[in-house]
Write a protein that holds these residues in place. Structure first.
Motif, PDB file in Angstrom:
ATOM      1  N   UNK A  92      -2.516   2.048  -2.725  1.00 55.07           N
ATOM      2  CA  UNK A  92      -1.335   1.543  -3.421  1.00 55.07           C
ATOM      3  C   UNK A  92      -1.534   0.079  -3.760  1.00 55.07           C
ATOM      4  N   UNK A  93      -0.611  -0.445  -4.558  1.00 52.01           N
ATOM      5  CA  UNK A  93      -0.605  -1.878  -4.840  1.00 52.01           C
ATOM      6  C   UNK A  93       0.836  -2.327  -4.992  1.00 52.01           C
ATOM      7  N   UNK A  94       1.027  -3.610  -4.788  1.00 53.97           N
ATOM      8  CA  UNK A  94       2.351  -4.203  -4.957  1.00 53.97           C
ATOM      9  C   UNK A  94       2.167  -5.656  -5.354  1.00 53.97           C
ATOM     10  N   UNK A  95       3.230  -6.255  -5.830  1.00 47.86           N
ATOM     11  CA  UNK A  95       3.169  -7.654  -6.227  1.00 47.86           C
ATOM     12  C   UNK A  95       3.886  -8.509  -5.197  1.00 47.86           C
ATOM     13  N   UNK A  96       3.233  -9.617  -4.813  1.00 43.56           N
ATOM     14  CA  UNK A  96       3.818 -10.571  -3.878  1.00 43.56           C
ATOM     15  C   UNK A  96       3.428 -11.973  -4.336  1.00 43.56           C
ATOM     16  N   UNK A  97       4.416 -12.812  -4.557  1.00 44.96           N
ATOM     17  CA  UNK A  97       4.177 -14.199  -4.989  1.00 44.96           C
ATOM     18  C   UNK A  97       3.298 -14.249  -6.236  1.00 44.96           C
ATOM     19  N   UNK A  98       3.621 -13.421  -7.238  1.00 42.11           N
ATOM     20  CA  UNK A  98       2.885 -13.358  -8.509  1.00 42.11           C
ATOM     21  C   UNK A  98       1.419 -12.974  -8.340  1.00 42.11           C
ATOM     22  N   UNK A  99       1.107 -12.269  -7.271  1.00 46.72           N
ATOM     23  CA  UNK A  99      -0.257 -11.810  -7.015  1.00 46.72           C
ATOM     24  C   UNK A  99      -0.219 -10.316  -6.733  1.00 46.72           C
ATOM     25  N   UNK A 100      -1.168  -9.585  -7.302  1.00 44.88           N
ATOM     26  CA  UNK A 100      -1.269  -8.156  -7.017  1.00 44.88           C
ATOM     27  C   UNK A 100      -2.037  -7.982  -5.707  1.00 44.88           C
ATOM     28  N   UNK A 101      -1.460  -7.216  -4.801  1.00 42.26           N
ATOM     29  CA  UNK A 101      -2.091  -6.901  -3.517  1.00 42.26           C
ATOM     30  C   UNK A 101      -2.386  -5.404  -3.518  1.00 42.26           C
ATOM     31  N   UNK A 102      -3.621  -5.047  -3.190  1.00 37.35           N
ATOM     32  CA  UNK A 102      -4.021  -3.650  -3.089  1.00 37.35           C
ATOM     33  C   UNK A 102      -4.121  -3.302  -1.609  1.00 37.35           C
ATOM     34  N   UNK A 103      -3.651  -2.093  -1.269  1.00 38.65           N
ATOM     35  CA  UNK A 103      -3.641  -1.641   0.130  1.00 38.65           C
ATOM     36  C   UNK A 103      -4.258  -0.249   0.199  1.00 38.65           C
ATOM     37  N   UNK A 104      -5.223  -0.085   1.094  1.00 41.97           N
ATOM     38  CA  UNK A 104      -5.843   1.217   1.338  1.00 41.97           C
ATOM     39  C   UNK A 104      -5.649   1.528   2.816  1.00 41.97           C
ATOM     40  N   UNK A 105      -4.906   2.593   3.086  1.00 42.92           N
ATOM     41  CA  UNK A 105      -4.518   2.950   4.447  1.00 42.92           C
ATOM     42  C   UNK A 105      -5.094   4.307   4.817  1.00 42.92           C
ATOM     43  N   UNK A 106      -5.508   4.442   6.070  1.00 45.42           N
ATOM     44  CA  UNK A 106      -5.956   5.745   6.567  1.00 45.42           C
ATOM     45  C   UNK A 106      -5.315   6.006   7.929  1.00 45.42           C
ATOM     46  N   UNK A 107      -5.407   7.238   8.389  1.00 44.80           N
ATOM     47  CA  UNK A 107      -4.864   7.615   9.697  1.00 44.80           C
ATOM     48  C   UNK A 107      -5.988   7.917  10.689  1.00 44.80           C
ATOM     49  N   UNK A 108      -7.051   7.148  10.595  1.00 45.80           N
ATOM     50  CA  UNK A 108      -8.234   7.394  11.409  1.00 45.80           C
ATOM     51  C   UNK A 108      -8.233   6.696  12.751  1.00 45.80           C
ATOM     52  N   UNK A 109      -9.428   6.322  13.189  1.00 53.07           N
ATOM     53  CA  UNK A 109      -9.614   5.772  14.535  1.00 53.07           C
ATOM     54  C   UNK A 109      -9.056   4.362  14.678  1.00 53.07           C
ATOM     55  N   UNK A 110      -8.835   3.674  13.575  1.00 57.05           N
ATOM     56  CA  UNK A 110      -8.279   2.333  13.639  1.00 57.05           C
ATOM     57  C   UNK A 110      -9.193   1.367  14.362  1.00 57.05           C
ATOM     58  N   UNK A 111      -8.635   0.237  14.777  1.00 54.46           N
ATOM     59  CA  UNK A 111      -9.403  -0.761  15.516  1.00 54.46           C
ATOM     60  C   UNK A 111      -8.448  -1.664  16.268  1.00 54.46           C
ATOM     61  N   UNK A 112      -8.988  -2.365  17.232  1.00 53.47           N
ATOM     62  CA  UNK A 112      -8.221  -3.315  18.033  1.00 53.47           C
ATOM     63  C   UNK A 112      -8.131  -4.622  17.244  1.00 53.47           C
TER      64      UNK A 112
END
Length: 167
Positions: A92-112
């Motif tokens: 997904x992507x969204x706009x914050x402070x006139x900047x496009x932010x892209x986000x890629x999320x998974x439901x995997x092992x993650x990390x600390x």
């Protein structure tokens, strides 16, 4: 081992070339770009993750380099969610402070999160190569590309609950 070494050398050469490569920024349709990346991934990798791509904003970027970013992040999401009961990836992507932010999320092992600063270093792996294949260069390549564009990249994760990578 020879194949793994060849892949490592290729990754290091890519990382090295990125330091010298100039970027050619143009208006880029990230929806089309991600669809092309996913087409290449489908042709080259067997996976069972459900990948959802939300409507993405257009950006001014180097489409070739941005393709490498999406390929590395989506392939990582596929890899690290592969052991989940129902692997799921969301782009997904969204706009914050006139900047496009892209986000890629998974439901995997993650990390600390204690180790988040190690994620983008060359050869800095949080999981062994026996557990998950890889050379430890992909996220360093992502960071170098995003920095060349004047952006930033970061990640958030929870062990066994997945991860989100942003740029």
């Amino acid at each position: 081992n020879a194949e793994r070494m060849g892949t490592l050398i290729d990754d290091l050469l890519t990382f090295s070339r990125l330091g010298r490569q100039s970027i050619k920024c143009i208006k880029t349709d990230m929806n089309q770009l991600v669809e092309n990346v996913l087409g290449n991934i489908r042709n080259n990798i067997s996976y069972n993750a459900e990948i959802k791509v939300n409507t993405l904003q257009h950006v001014v970027a180097d489409p070739g380099l941005l393709s490498i970013v999406f390929n590395n992040l989506i392939c990582n999401a596929i890899k690290y969610s592969s052991k989940a009961e129902k692997p799921a990836i969301d782009v997904s992507s969204y706009e914050k402070d006139n900047t496009v932010v892209v986000k890629i999320t998974d439901n995997g092992v993650g990390f600390d999160m204690e180790y988040k600063d190690k994620l983008f270093g060359v050869f800095q792996r949080l999981h062994s190569s026996d557990e998950f294949e890889g050379t430890g260069v992909g996220l360093a390549i992502v960071q170098r590309i995003i920095h060349k564009h004047g952006g930033k990249v970061w990640a958030e994760g929870t062990v066994d609950k997945g991860a989100s990578f942003y740029f």
